[in-house]
Design a protein around this motif. Structure first.
Motif, mmCIF file in Angstrom:
data_model
loop_
_atom_site.group_PDB
_atom_site.id
_atom_site.type_symbol
_atom_site.label_atom_id
_atom_site.label_comp_id
_atom_site.label_asym_id
_atom_site.label_seq_id
_atom_site.Cartn_x
_atom_site.Cartn_y
_atom_site.Cartn_z
ATOM 1 N N LEU A 16 0.812 -1.215 0.000
ATOM 2 C CA LEU A 16 0.000 0.000 0.000
ATOM 3 C C LEU A 16 0.847 1.266 0.000
ATOM 4 N N LYS A 17 2.002 1.202 0.654
ATOM 5 C CA LYS A 17 2.870 2.382 0.740
ATOM 6 C C LYS A 17 3.792 2.542 -0.467
ATOM 7 N N SER A 18 3.889 1.524 -1.294
ATOM 8 C CA SER A 18 4.789 1.574 -2.442
ATOM 9 C C SER A 18 4.193 2.394 -3.576
ATOM 10 N N GLU A 19 5.052 3.140 -4.234
ATOM 11 C CA GLU A 19 4.599 3.923 -5.386
ATOM 12 C C GLU A 19 4.570 3.082 -6.660
ATOM 13 N N ASN A 20 5.207 1.916 -6.622
ATOM 14 C CA ASN A 20 5.279 1.056 -7.812
ATOM 15 C C ASN A 20 4.370 -0.168 -7.686
ATOM 16 N N ASN A 21 3.257 -0.018 -7.021
ATOM 17 C CA ASN A 21 2.416 -1.172 -6.741
ATOM 18 C C ASN A 21 1.275 -1.389 -7.733
#
Length: 168
Positions: A61-66
């Protein structure tokens, strides 16, 4: 694609640990010396300790590349049931489970299947035998890219789970 939607799918493997009753019986069967290992059987399985699963979801959830990916959740190392049973026995402080040849366990599973069909409950059936001896390991490489290190080792997870079971 037409609507330019953004999505993420998470697919947990078999989850175990505090709050999950799924593998509670397994922990107690090892503790009470009811579990019998299948000799020379080490199929790889995918399981996930609940606190590691929560950590993975949070990391995704915190990743920008998800975006636009499916993430399989679970511990990265394949689980070997016989080894897991030994760790559980060690942490409970009981004798490790005995092991019997595969053909003996299979014969017992046939008897168990027959007993179940006539209304007598028996824990080992052909269905369960096949489940115990079939490999089921799921690749979690996308998840590992975002969340390379999990906070709990197998030993730590077993200790936490046993503590939870003792307190209940």
């Amino acid at each position: 694609n037409e609507n330019n939607l953004r999505w993420v799918i998470v697919r947990p493997t078999s989850i175990w640990g505090p709050g999950f009753s799924t593998y509670k019986n397994f922990f107690f069967s090892v503790k009470n010396n009811w579990f019998i290992k299948i000799r020379n059987s080490e199929p790889k399985k995918s399981y996930g300790f609940i606190l590691n699963i929560i950590f993975q979801i949070d990391s995704i959830l915190k990743s920008e590349n998800n975006l636009n990916k499916t993430y399989y959740l679970g511990d990265y190392e394949p689980m070997i049931i016989n080894k897991w049973a030994d760790i559980i026995a060690d942490k409970w402080g009981v004798r490790r489970p005995i092991s019997l040849p595969k053909f003996i366990i299979f014969l017992v599973s046939i008897i168990g299947t027959i007993l179940n069909k006539i209304g007598i409950g028996f824990p080992l059936t052909i269905f369960r035998f096949k489940n115990m001896t079939t490999e089921n390991y799921i690749n979690k490489s996308h998840t590992k890219e975002i969340c390379p290190n999990l906070p709990y080792t197998l030993n730590q997870a077993v200790i936490i789970t046993i503590k939870h079971l003792r307190n209940r």
